[in-house]
Each structure stands twice: as structure tokens, then as C-alpha cells.
Write a protein that holds these residues in place. Structure first.
Motif, PDB file in Angstrom:
ATOM      1  N   ASN A  52       0.853  -1.183   0.000  1.00 39.51           N
ATOM      2  CA  ASN A  52       0.000   0.000   0.000  1.00 39.51           C
ATOM      3  C   ASN A  52       0.890   1.234   0.000  1.00 39.51           C
ATOM      4  O   ASN A  52       1.805   1.352   0.788  1.00 39.51           O
ATOM      5  CB  ASN A  52      -1.002  -0.010   1.150  1.00 39.51           C
ATOM      6  CG  ASN A  52      -0.354  -0.035   2.510  1.00 39.51           C
ATOM      7  OD1 ASN A  52      -0.029   0.996   3.079  1.00 39.51           O
ATOM      8  ND2 ASN A  52      -0.157  -1.243   3.043  1.00 39.51           N
ATOM      9  N   ILE A  53       0.628   2.106  -0.976  1.00 38.02           N
ATOM     10  CA  ILE A  53       1.362   3.359  -1.101  1.00 38.02           C
ATOM     11  C   ILE A  53       0.325   4.448  -0.860  1.00 38.02           C
ATOM     12  O   ILE A  53      -0.547   4.695  -1.688  1.00 38.02           O
ATOM     13  CB  ILE A  53       2.038   3.484  -2.473  1.00 38.02           C
ATOM     14  CG1 ILE A  53       2.960   2.277  -2.712  1.00 38.02           C
ATOM     15  CG2 ILE A  53       2.820   4.800  -2.558  1.00 38.02           C
ATOM     16  CD1 ILE A  53       3.612   2.247  -4.077  1.00 38.02           C
ATOM     17  N   GLN A  54       0.437   5.069   0.297  1.00 36.16           N
ATOM     18  CA  GLN A  54      -0.626   5.937   0.780  1.00 36.16           C
ATOM     19  C   GLN A  54      -0.548   7.342   0.197  1.00 36.16           C
ATOM     20  O   GLN A  54       0.445   7.720  -0.434  1.00 36.16           O
ATOM     21  CB  GLN A  54      -0.604   5.941   2.304  1.00 36.16           C
ATOM     22  CG  GLN A  54      -0.866   4.540   2.875  1.00 36.16           C
ATOM     23  CD  GLN A  54      -0.600   4.441   4.347  1.00 36.16           C
ATOM     24  OE1 GLN A  54      -0.641   5.434   5.075  1.00 36.16           O
ATOM     25  NE2 GLN A  54      -0.319   3.221   4.822  1.00 36.16           N
TER      26      GLN A  54
ATOM     27  N   ILE B 208       3.714   1.950   2.884  1.00 39.10           N
ATOM     28  CA  ILE B 208       4.377   3.228   2.643  1.00 39.10           C
ATOM     29  C   ILE B 208       3.385   4.299   3.070  1.00 39.10           C
ATOM     30  O   ILE B 208       2.348   4.494   2.437  1.00 39.10           O
ATOM     31  CB  ILE B 208       4.776   3.351   1.161  1.00 39.10           C
ATOM     32  CG1 ILE B 208       5.775   2.232   0.815  1.00 39.10           C
ATOM     33  CG2 ILE B 208       5.341   4.734   0.862  1.00 39.10           C
ATOM     34  CD1 ILE B 208       6.088   2.099  -0.659  1.00 39.10           C
ATOM     35  N   GLY B 209       3.685   4.983   4.174  1.00 35.90           N
ATOM     36  CA  GLY B 209       2.764   5.935   4.777  1.00 35.90           C
ATOM     37  C   GLY B 209       2.496   7.156   3.922  1.00 35.90           C
ATOM     38  O   GLY B 209       3.108   7.364   2.869  1.00 35.90           O
TER      39      GLY B 209
ATOM     40  N   LEU C   8       7.948  -1.050   6.957  1.00 35.97           N
ATOM     41  CA  LEU C   8       6.982   0.027   7.102  1.00 35.97           C
ATOM     42  C   LEU C   8       7.733   1.352   7.087  1.00 35.97           C
ATOM     43  O   LEU C   8       8.693   1.531   7.834  1.00 35.97           O
ATOM     44  CB  LEU C   8       6.206  -0.110   8.407  1.00 35.97           C
ATOM     45  CG  LEU C   8       5.132   0.964   8.628  1.00 35.97           C
ATOM     46  CD1 LEU C   8       3.904   0.343   9.265  1.00 35.97           C
ATOM     47  CD2 LEU C   8       5.641   2.112   9.452  1.00 35.97           C
ATOM     48  N   LEU C   9       7.286   2.251   6.209  1.00 31.76           N
ATOM     49  CA  LEU C   9       7.862   3.593   6.129  1.00 31.76           C
ATOM     50  C   LEU C   9       6.838   4.558   6.682  1.00 31.76           C
ATOM     51  O   LEU C   9       5.750   4.725   6.119  1.00 31.76           O
ATOM     52  CB  LEU C   9       8.206   3.940   4.679  1.00 31.76           C
ATOM     53  CG  LEU C   9       9.098   2.941   3.938  1.00 31.76           C
ATOM     54  CD1 LEU C   9       9.359   3.417   2.514  1.00 31.76           C
ATOM     55  CD2 LEU C   9      10.397   2.702   4.689  1.00 31.76           C
TER      56      LEU C   9
ATOM     57  N   VAL D 172      10.776   2.562   9.614  1.00 35.45           N
ATOM     58  CA  VAL D 172      11.333   3.915   9.553  1.00 35.45           C
ATOM     59  C   VAL D 172      10.269   4.826  10.149  1.00 35.45           C
ATOM     60  O   VAL D 172       9.146   4.891   9.648  1.00 35.45           O
ATOM     61  CB  VAL D 172      11.680   4.316   8.107  1.00 35.45           C
ATOM     62  CG1 VAL D 172      12.154   5.762   8.053  1.00 35.45           C
ATOM     63  CG2 VAL D 172      12.747   3.374   7.525  1.00 35.45           C
ATOM     64  N   ALA D 173      10.624   5.525  11.215  1.00 33.12           N
ATOM     65  CA  ALA D 173       9.659   6.361  11.930  1.00 33.12           C
ATOM     66  C   ALA D 173       9.189   7.531  11.078  1.00 33.12           C
ATOM     67  O   ALA D 173       9.899   8.002  10.185  1.00 33.12           O
ATOM     68  CB  ALA D 173      10.285   6.869  13.228  1.00 33.12           C
TER      69      ALA D 173
END
Length: 182
Positions: free
Chosen positions: A58-60, A82-83, A98-99, A117-118
Motif C-alpha cells: 500500500n502506497i498511501q 508506505i505511509g 513500514l515507512l 522507519v519512523a
């Protein structure tokens, strides 16, 4: 309908059961796996080099993926989240990573399997984040190890959730762009 465009003889390939929001942009040498979701205002620019995306990614909203001409490519593994507003420029992201929102991953960086990655972090060029590591900050630095089973379970859950969310848009009055539409 999403902008899906050939560039330099390369036409994007989109896997089955993949949701693409109406205002997403996908151009050039881009291959997207099955059961992915590409959300609103996302740009996948495979005009200067290749972008490869695995399954259940998922690429948000608002994310941008791009590369360097003849130098860097993007490789995204399976079950990656991907946030919102993430920038990936010519990097590799392994399975179950998780990015966080607003993070930036620069050229030739690598995010290992199950790594986190925060939000808001900047991963500098050529940085290697190992499997199951949490990195944060600007520039991003190692914070701690993440339990492998917990990272995998969390990212599989997020991937399943985003697949579920994408199905909400599969209605006659609001249909996202799918492979069958190309």
C-alpha cells in the motif's frame, strides 16, 4: 480516472486486484504486483528508471516514488506499507517493512525486511537499515531492534487492512482504476 502513461516505450504494468485512486499518476517503467493499493495524489514516476513493486503493497496518499537516470532504481518487496507523503528516491525496501508518514528514503538506501522507519525520518543516500531495525530522526539513526514476528504480523495486518479499504471504493458510483480498466 488515474493517469497511466507510457514514457520512452515503457508502459506501466498493474497486477490483479490492485486499486489505483482516480488522481494517482503512474508513468513509464513501473510494474505493480497483485492486491496493491495506490492512493490519492500518489505519483510513481518510472520515466528515468525502473520501479518494481511487490504484492500487497500500500502506497498511501501523497507519496512520490522516483529514481535517478541510469543510476538508481526502486524495488519494493511484498507486504510493505508506505505511509502518507513518503518520498522514495531510488531505494530498496524489503518485505514487511513500514515507512512512516512523511519519511524520505534517498538514493541507494536499503530498508531491510521487517524494518521500520519512523514518521518524518530522513534516510540518507547509501544507508543500509538491517532487518527488523527501527530507525528514526533526521538524519535517521538506529533506535532498537524490532521483534521479527511482531513486525511481520503488524505489516501483514496493515496490508490486509489497506486491501479491505480499497474494496470500499469498488462500487458503481466510485470505482478506482484497476488492471481491467487499462
Amino acid at each position: 480516472m488515474a493517469i497511466i502513461r507510457s514514457v520512452r516505450g515503457f508502459t506501466p504494468e498493474i497486477g490483479k486486484d490492485t486499486f489505483i485512486a482516480e488522481n494517482a499518476v503512474i508513468v513509464g517503467d513501473v510494474i505493480i504486483g497483485d492486491e496493491c493499493s495506490i492512493w490519492y495524489s500518489t505519483v510513481l514516476r518510472g520515466d528515468v528508471n525502473s520501479i518494481r513493486i511487490g504484492n500487497r503493497v500500500n502506497i498511501q496518499d501523497g507519496s512520490v516514488l522516483h529514481t535517478l537516470y541510469q543510476k538508481s532504481t526502486i524495488e519494493i518487496g511484498d507486504d510493505v506499507s508506505i505511509g502518507h507523503n513518503v518520498i522514495i528516491h531510488g531505494a530498496k525496501v524489503r518485505d514487511y517493512a513500514l515507512l512512516g508518514m512523511g519519511s524520505i528514503i534517498m538514493d541507494d538506501a536499503e530498508v531491510g525486511e521487517g524494518a521500520l522507519v519512523a514518521a518524518g525520518s530522513v534516510v540518507l543516500a547509501k544507508t543500509k537499515i538491517g532487518p527488523h531495525e527501527l530507525w528514526a530522526g533526521t538524519p535517521a539513526k538506529f533506535v532498537k531492534m524490532v521483534e521479527p514476528d511482531k513486525a511481520k504480523e503488524m505489516n501483514e495486518k496493515i496490508a490486509r487492512n489497506y486491501l479491505m479499504y480499497s474494496k470500499w471504493y469498488d462500487t458503481p458510483e466510485h470505482k478506482g482504476h484497476t488492471k481491467e480498466d487499462i
